[in-house]
Design an enzyme around this catalytic site. Structure first.
Site, PDB file in Angstrom:
ATOM      1  N   SER A  84       0.839  -1.178   0.000  1.00 15.47           N
ATOM      2  CA  SER A  84       0.000   0.000   0.000  1.00 15.47           C
ATOM      3  C   SER A  84       0.892   1.252   0.000  1.00 15.47           C
ATOM      4  O   SER A  84       1.699   1.425  -0.910  1.00 15.47           O
ATOM      5  CB  SER A  84      -0.961  -0.027   1.199  1.00 15.47           C
ATOM      6  OG  SER A  84      -1.931   0.975   1.105  1.00 15.47           O
ATOM      7  N   HIS A  86      -7.971  -5.028  -0.841  1.00 14.86           N
ATOM      8  CA  HIS A  86      -6.706  -4.362  -0.540  1.00 14.86           C
ATOM      9  C   HIS A  86      -5.778  -5.259   0.273  1.00 14.86           C
ATOM     10  O   HIS A  86      -4.569  -5.039   0.305  1.00 14.86           O
ATOM     11  CB  HIS A  86      -6.968  -3.057   0.202  1.00 14.86           C
ATOM     12  CG  HIS A  86      -5.766  -2.189   0.311  1.00 14.86           C
ATOM     13  ND1 HIS A  86      -5.004  -1.820  -0.786  1.00 14.86           N
ATOM     14  CD2 HIS A  86      -5.168  -1.614   1.393  1.00 14.86           C
ATOM     15  CE1 HIS A  86      -4.005  -1.055  -0.399  1.00 14.86           C
ATOM     16  NE2 HIS A  86      -4.079  -0.917   0.919  1.00 14.86           N
TER      17      HIS A  86
END
Length: 741
Positions: free
Chosen positions: A593, A710
């Site tokens: 991320s 994610h």
């Protein structure tokens, strides 16, 4: 069509599920496995999967309830080999304390639900109706919950109402929301506060709710539920919640908030009676209208919460609430009387300090039992607890004598068991890099009967995770590197005590450095078997941009100062080389991320410093990040590329800093098609550009999981696959390189 399409030849990869984009992903996946091997055929995969599906794991409690017999029950969500999507279940407290043969009652089988619905559901959690806000049943019974489910692990979720008295989904006038990035909570049994996608102008530019509606059971969300609060299109999101402080001697507060950026919000609060939470036809005839909302006169970057009669304010910048009065330091936690603040504003209040930071200490969070507040802080990235007595009907906090614990290198978790029943008991969980998690039953009141000895609040050990990897001979040290500007940057290093410092040790450096997220000692079993057990050295860097030393540490790496994060990380890498732990060829870095942006910049800034890189679910295109999915919400962290900010943003946009002819180290980039937070195009475009500028000659590997969100994986098998793929790639690459060192 984007106006920058002529500048970006790979913009077509932003079409998430176009056939052309998916063809690229499938082709790259096949090439990756052909080069690195299918991890399912290797021992690493089997060991990781065994850990992820092990029955030895601690079944942590998600929330607490009471059954019809008045006996305490504990809810847990559990995945294993037989139930890869998971079981939501409960047991009694007495059964939970058993070392084996716990008697679980299944509430919801997500695998069975997925098969019935024909949808690959991923559990997103439950949001129970608070017992204190259910006028139908006894306050001791949790009767309803909102179940959150997503397709393949995305951030956008479906919400379904569940009846905990029948263990079935509610069929009579249920609350139910279709797929969206919703914000929803019970106001009372028959009223919801809802922020969701209800059509045009209901979402912000970041894709989150712009409006809050009050939805009464049995009415239509779109036509009947009135909008009670709204923000601006440019906000990150809006939300609403109820803070019920009655058991601590306070009142009930209804709170609306506008998050203008990731770090700034405006709060609107009113004090209400219980009847104001009910549906109109449930209120008595003599119930007056609630008071108007008051905008809290606190700094935009402050956070607020309520405890009893107190308003608790967490500061991200210095604050002088009363002209000429004390200035409270950024990172402090202060409190004052809530009703006085609502009626007289900030200048009419007296403030007290719960926590004031030093250069190397930071606030983490607080938890509350019936009579005590437990404050968790960090001291040089070591955990410290303080215990306070809640006194005078919830209007005063008093530090217990001897209630300040020594800082320790460990990760701790605190979860109050049931304040509503008058309990001061809480679950206390500890672990560190080499010590598995242990769950204790603890009692805050014990701190008043001790002389300050360490962990005197512990009543008994309830559960302990058996060692998941061979940690014999491993030692944990905290070291310091000096960054380019002279800043001291701490890092943890885990290695064998007899490690020979000859530069040949496969070393993995991990970092994040953003969004005020703190890293610290915690037990990661999969990391143990994939790296430490094989003789590798693991390093975790506490670089600027994180929250290890509070808001100042975070703010030092914002926007134009982002280079400080990267200089810190480079300094740690160089220190490892200077101390002969490794050489560049035996040093790998990994991040996901925002951490993917970090290691992406390591790839383009210092390709000479690293031997292998794993870049997971990353941001990499800083020119268009704000136009992709939730990216607009991160401009407070990075900047706005449509303004002069691009002058500094382009310096740390890895996608734009790929240079033809550069000798880059081997890199594995991983992402997920279903990631609806960080767009998979970041990874796709970066890899495609690397392939093209090198005519396919660079060691670039790419794997895109079709599910996973994610987090990169939707179940244990997918997690084991992605973990084994990444760690085998890094370890094998460094091991081969070590032969030449």
């Amino acid at each position: 069509m984007s106006t920058v399409s002529t500048e970006d030849p790979y913009i077509w990869l932003e079409e998430v599920e176009s056939e052309q984009s998916l063809d690229f992903a499938r082709s790259a996946n096949a090439a990756c496995l052909a080069a690195l091997g299918n991890p399912e055929g290797k021992g690493t995969y089997a060991r990781v999967l065994k850990i992820l599906e092990s029955d030895d794991r601690i079944p942590h409690v998600t929330h607490f309830g009471v059954n019809d017999d008045g006996e305490p029950i504990l809810f847990n969500f559990w995945k294993d080999g037989k139930n890869p999507k998971g079981l939501w279940r409960y047991t009694t407290l007495s059964s939970y304390k058993k070392t084996s043969d716990i008697e679980w009652t299944t509430v919801l089988d997500v695998d069975a639900l997925a098969e019935k619905d024909g949808i690959s559901w991923v559990w997103g959690g439950s949001r129970p109706l608070p017992r204190s806000r259910d006028p139908v049943y006894s306050k001791d019974r949790v009767t309803r919950a909102l179940i959150v489910l997503s397709r393949g692990g995305s951030d956008a979720t479906h919400v379904k109402e569940f009846d905990l008295t029948t263990n079935e989904f509610v069929t009579d006038q249920p609350f139910q929301l279709s797929e969206a990035k919703s914000r929803v909570s019970y106001k009372s049994r028959n009223v919801l506060l809802v922020g969701t996608d209800t059509g045009p102008d209901s979402l912000t530019d970041s894709g989150y709710p712009r409006t809050v509606r009050e939805w009464v059971r049995g009415t239509d969300l779109l036509t009947d539920a009135k909008v009670v609060f709204e923000g601006e299109k440019t906000d990150v999101s809006v939300s609403a919640f109820i803070s019920d402080e009655r058991i601590w001697g306070g009142g009930i507060y209804e709170v609306y908030s506008r998050a203008m950026t990731f770090y700034t919000s405006k709060y609107f609060v009113r004090s209400v009676q219980f009847e104001h939470l009910l549906a109109p036809d449930e209120r008595g005839p003599d119930v007056s209208d609630p008071p108007d909302f008051v905008e809290l006169d606190v700094q935009d970057d402050a956070n607020i919460s309520f405890l009893g009669k107190l308003l608790v304010i967490t500061l991200r910048s210095d604050w002088e609430p009363v002209a000429g009065g004390p200035v409270y330091k950024k990172g402090s936690v202060i409190y004052t009387d809530a009703e006085t603040f609502l009626q007289k504003g900030r200048s009419g209040c007296e403030y007290k300090i719960l926590f004031e930071p030093t250069e190397r200490t930071a606030y983490e969070y607080y938890a509350v039992t019936k009579n005590y507040l437990i404050l968790s802080t960090m001291d040089n990235v070591k955990s410290r607890l303080r215990f306070y007595k809640i006194e005078d009907g919830g209007s005063r906090l008093t530090l217990i004598e001897g209630g300040s614990q020594e800082a320790q290198i460990r990760d701790v978790g605190i979860r109050p068991i049931d304040p509503y029943s008058g309990s001061d008991e809480f679950w206390f969980t500890t672990s560190d890099f080499v010590t598995p998690s242990t769950l204790f039953l603890a009692d805050a009141s014990r701190m008043e009967r001790t002389n300050g000895e360490s962990d005197a609040f512990i009543v008994e050990q309830v559960k302990s995770l058996p060692p998941q990897f061979d940690a014999s001979g491993l030692v944990v040290s905290q070291c310091t590197a000096t960054s380019k500007d002279g800043t001291h940057v701490p890092y943890f290093i885990v290695r064998k005590e007899d490690t020979v410092l000859n530069g040949k040790n496969p070393t993995l450096l991990y970092g994040y450095g953003g969004f005020e997220v703190s890293l610290g000692p915690h037990y990661v079993a999969t990391q143990g078997v994939t790296w430490l057990e094989r003789g590798g050295v693991y390093v975790e860097a506490n670089i600027r941009g994180g929250g290890e030393f509070g808001p100042s540490w975070h703010q030092a790496g914002l926007k134009a100062n982002r280079n400080k994060c990267y200089e810190d990380f480079i300094a740690v890498g160089e220190h490892l080389i200077e101390t002969n732990v490794c050489r560049p060829k035996t040093l790998a870095v990994r991040g996901g991320s925002n951490g993917g942006l970090l290691v992406g910049n390591m790839y383009t800034m210092r390709p000479d410093l690293f031997g292998a890189i794993h870049c997971a679910v990353p941001l990499l295109d800083m020119k268009r990040f704000h136009t992709l999915l939730a990216g607009a919400s991160w401009m407070a962290e990075y900047g706005n590329p449509d303004t002069d900010d691009w002058e500094f943003l382009q310096k740390y946009s890895p996608y734009h800093n790929i240079k033809e002819g550069t000798e880059y180290p081997p890199i594995l980039v991983t992402t997920s098609t279903r990631d609806d937070r960080v767009h998979p195009a970041h990874a796709r475009k970066f890899v495609k550009k690397l392939i093209d500028v090198s005519n396919g000659k660079l060691p670039v590997y790419y794997y895109e999981n079709i599910e996973g969100g994610h987090g990169g994986a939707a179940d244990a098998k997918q997690s084991a696959f992605m973990t084994a793929l990444a760690y085998d790639f890094m370890f094998d690459t460094l091991s081969k390189n070590a032969m030449d060192v």
